[in-house]
Design an enzyme around this catalytic site. Structure first.
Site, PDB file in Angstrom:
ATOM      1  N   SER A 130       0.847  -1.195   0.000  1.00  0.00           N
ATOM      2  CA  SER A 130       0.000   0.000   0.000  1.00  0.00           C
ATOM      3  C   SER A 130       0.878   1.238   0.000  1.00  0.00           C
ATOM      4  O   SER A 130       2.065   1.162   0.347  1.00  0.00           O
ATOM      5  CB  SER A 130      -0.860  -0.019   1.270  1.00  0.00           C
ATOM      6  N   TYR A 143      -3.266  -0.588  10.723  1.00  0.00           N
ATOM      7  CA  TYR A 143      -3.186  -1.151   9.356  1.00  0.00           C
ATOM      8  C   TYR A 143      -1.877  -0.719   8.694  1.00  0.00           C
ATOM      9  O   TYR A 143      -1.173  -1.533   8.091  1.00  0.00           O
ATOM     10  CB  TYR A 143      -4.388  -0.670   8.547  1.00  0.00           C
TER      11      TYR A 143
HETATM   12  N1  LIG Z   1      -8.927  -1.079  -1.300  1.00  0.00           N
HETATM   13  C1  LIG Z   1      -7.925  -0.238  -1.101  1.00  0.00           C
HETATM   14  O1  LIG Z   1      -8.104   0.985  -1.124  1.00  0.00           O
HETATM   15  C2  LIG Z   1      -6.531  -0.774  -0.901  1.00  0.00           C
HETATM   16  C3  LIG Z   1      -5.448   0.113  -0.972  1.00  0.00           C
HETATM   17  C4  LIG Z   1      -4.165  -0.364  -0.818  1.00  0.00           C
HETATM   18  C5  LIG Z   1      -3.948  -1.711  -0.621  1.00  0.00           C
HETATM   19  N2  LIG Z   1      -5.005  -2.563  -0.525  1.00  0.00           N
HETATM   20  C6  LIG Z   1      -4.728  -3.992  -0.318  1.00  0.00           C
HETATM   21  O2  LIG Z   1      -5.259  -4.719  -1.411  1.00  0.00           O
HETATM   22  C7  LIG Z   1      -5.486  -6.078  -1.013  1.00  0.00           C
HETATM   23  C8  LIG Z   1      -6.865  -6.506  -1.474  1.00  0.00           C
HETATM   24  O3  LIG Z   1      -7.832  -5.752  -0.773  1.00  0.00           O
HETATM   25  P1  LIG Z   1      -9.209  -5.304  -1.427  1.00  0.00           P
HETATM   26  O4  LIG Z   1      -9.142  -3.848  -1.609  1.00  0.00           O
HETATM   27  O5  LIG Z   1      -9.533  -6.164  -2.580  1.00  0.00           O
HETATM   28  O6  LIG Z   1     -10.171  -5.584  -0.174  1.00  0.00           O
HETATM   29  P2  LIG Z   1     -11.469  -6.445   0.010  1.00  0.00           P
HETATM   30  O7  LIG Z   1     -12.401  -6.192  -1.114  1.00  0.00           O
HETATM   31  O8  LIG Z   1     -11.873  -6.193   1.408  1.00  0.00           O
HETATM   32  O9  LIG Z   1     -10.950  -7.956  -0.155  1.00  0.00           O
HETATM   33  C9  LIG Z   1     -10.098  -8.541   0.799  1.00  0.00           C
HETATM   34  C10 LIG Z   1      -9.908  -9.991   0.429  1.00  0.00           C
HETATM   35  O10 LIG Z   1      -8.999 -10.585   1.369  1.00  0.00           O
HETATM   36  C11 LIG Z   1      -9.607 -11.770   1.858  1.00  0.00           C
HETATM   37  N3  LIG Z   1      -9.109 -12.141   3.183  1.00  0.00           N
HETATM   38  C12 LIG Z   1      -9.116 -11.407   4.323  1.00  0.00           C
HETATM   39  N4  LIG Z   1      -8.580 -12.104   5.338  1.00  0.00           N
HETATM   40  C13 LIG Z   1      -8.227 -13.319   4.813  1.00  0.00           C
HETATM   41  C14 LIG Z   1      -7.626 -14.472   5.340  1.00  0.00           C
HETATM   42  N5  LIG Z   1      -7.284 -14.565   6.649  1.00  0.00           N
HETATM   43  N6  LIG Z   1      -7.392 -15.527   4.522  1.00  0.00           N
HETATM   44  C15 LIG Z   1      -7.734 -15.465   3.224  1.00  0.00           C
HETATM   45  N7  LIG Z   1      -8.336 -14.404   2.652  1.00  0.00           N
HETATM   46  C16 LIG Z   1      -8.568 -13.340   3.446  1.00  0.00           C
HETATM   47  C17 LIG Z   1     -11.099 -11.459   1.875  1.00  0.00           C
HETATM   48  O11 LIG Z   1     -11.831 -12.656   1.996  1.00  0.00           O
HETATM   49  P3  LIG Z   1     -13.311 -12.695   2.667  1.00  0.00           P
HETATM   50  O12 LIG Z   1     -14.275 -12.363   1.567  1.00  0.00           O
HETATM   51  O13 LIG Z   1     -13.428 -14.094   3.187  1.00  0.00           O
HETATM   52  O14 LIG Z   1     -13.332 -11.658   3.776  1.00  0.00           O
HETATM   53  C18 LIG Z   1     -11.215 -10.795   0.517  1.00  0.00           C
HETATM   54  O15 LIG Z   1     -11.219 -11.752  -0.519  1.00  0.00           O
HETATM   55  C19 LIG Z   1      -5.295  -6.091   0.514  1.00  0.00           C
HETATM   56  O16 LIG Z   1      -4.015  -6.613   0.805  1.00  0.00           O
HETATM   57  C20 LIG Z   1      -5.366  -4.624   0.896  1.00  0.00           C
HETATM   58  O17 LIG Z   1      -4.676  -4.345   2.083  1.00  0.00           O
HETATM   59  C21 LIG Z   1      -6.299  -2.142  -0.672  1.00  0.00           C
END
Ligand SMILES: NC(=O)c1ccc[n+]([C@@H]2O[C@H](COP(=O)([O-])OP(=O)(O)OC[C@H]3O[C@@H](n4cnc5c(N)ncnc54)[C@H](OP(=O)(O)O)[C@@H]3O)[C@@H](O)[C@H]2O)c1
Length: 235
Positions: A130, A143
């Site tokens: 991030s 976080y």
């Molecule tokens: N969205 C943003 O603005 C942003 C910005 C920078 C970085 N990121 C990073 O991008 C990545 C993806 O996030 P996203 O934005 O796509 O968020 P999201 O829509 O909340 O998706 C998160 C995913 O991670 C899975 N997950 C959480 N805990 C887990 C575990 N213990 N084992 C296996 N799967 C798990 C969730 O599964 P469930 O459906 O079972 O909960 C979901 O599939 C993350 O690493 C996040 O930190 C996001």
């Protein structure tokens, strides 16, 4: 490494960025995509191999490495954000949960799959980090700390895996249009566009992707006095 004929495993592939990774990898000619999710019935992508995987459960991580011995590309995407500062009533519990998922999860997955990647010619790991790996925000500090730890992990893995020919790519990105950022106002990147940038960088042999302007500006500003980071991030 090339996407064509790659065998990829994407964690958290049931929604958000992980789903975009799985879809784009398939569309880009990957031979096989393991879509991993805590609840595989939530996976909605045609043509993937579904895997049940909670990255915080050592037995599930070990089982995945055993079942997916043909993997050449590991995408450590799964993550959580509790929206927690350091001083709240639940800060310690939130910090532990985020470190467990965002740092120990990719660590466990990378350790389990390093021998698999080596056996398959080296391959690559993509770690989803991030812009907040570099700066902290009020109300989200726990976080940010977990993503800083994951950045350090990525840098260390890159060094340790170089000898076996594994390319380690860091993705740094600001707000994306996914569930995680649903309640946060501001301009958001399209996850499919972010994945497109990462896969292009992967194929070009690069090791870092700065996916948006905010991220590029924050990285440029890292030599400034600490207080300036916040201005850069919110500007
Ligand atoms: N969205 C943003 O603005 C942003 C910005 C920078 C970085 N990121 C990073 O991008 C990545 C993806 O996030 P996203 O934005 O796509 O968020 P999201 O829509 O909340 O998706 C998160 C995913 O991670 C899975 N997950 C959480 N805990 C887990 C575990 N213990 N084992 C296996 N799967 C798990 C969730 O599964 P469930 O459906 O079972 O909960 C979901 O599939 C993350 O690493 C996040 O930190 C996001």
């Amino acid at each position: 490494m090339k996407i064509k004929n790659a065998v990829a495993l994407v964690t958290g592939a049931n929604r958000g960025l992980g789903k975009a990774f799985a879809e784009k990898l398939l569309a880009g000619g990957a031979k096989k995509v393991y879509a991993a999710a805590r609840n595989p019935s939530a996976i909605t992508i045609a043509g993937v191999a579904e895997i049940k995987l909670d990255i915080t459960k050592p037995e599930e991580v070990a089982a995945a490495a055993k079942a997916c011995g043909d993997v050449t590309l590991l995408v450590n995407n799964a993550g959580i954000a509790r929206g927690s500062g350091f001083l709240g009533e639940k800060s310690i519990a939130n910090a532990r949960a985020e470190i467990e998922t965002n740092y120990f999860g990719p660590l466990a997955m990378s350790r389990a799959f390093a021998p698999v990647l080596a056996a398959n010619g080296g391959g690559a790991i993509i770690n989803v980090l991030s812009v907040l790996s570099w700066i902290s925000l009020p109300g989200g500090g726990t976080y940010c700390a977990s993503k800083s730890a994951a950045w350090s992990l990525t840098n260390g893995l890159r060094l340790e895996l170089r000898a076996q020919g594994t390319q380690v790519v860091a993705l740094h990105v600001g707000l994306m249009d996914t569930d995680m950022a649903r309640d946060i106002p501001g301009e958001k990147s399209n996850p499919l566009d972010v994945v497109r940038q990462v896969l292009k960088a992967l194929e070009a042999g690069k090791e870092e992707v700065l996916a948006d302007e905010t991220t590029r500006q924050v990285k440029k500003g890292l030599s400034a006095e600490p207080g300036v980071y916040l201005v850069a991030a919110s500007g």
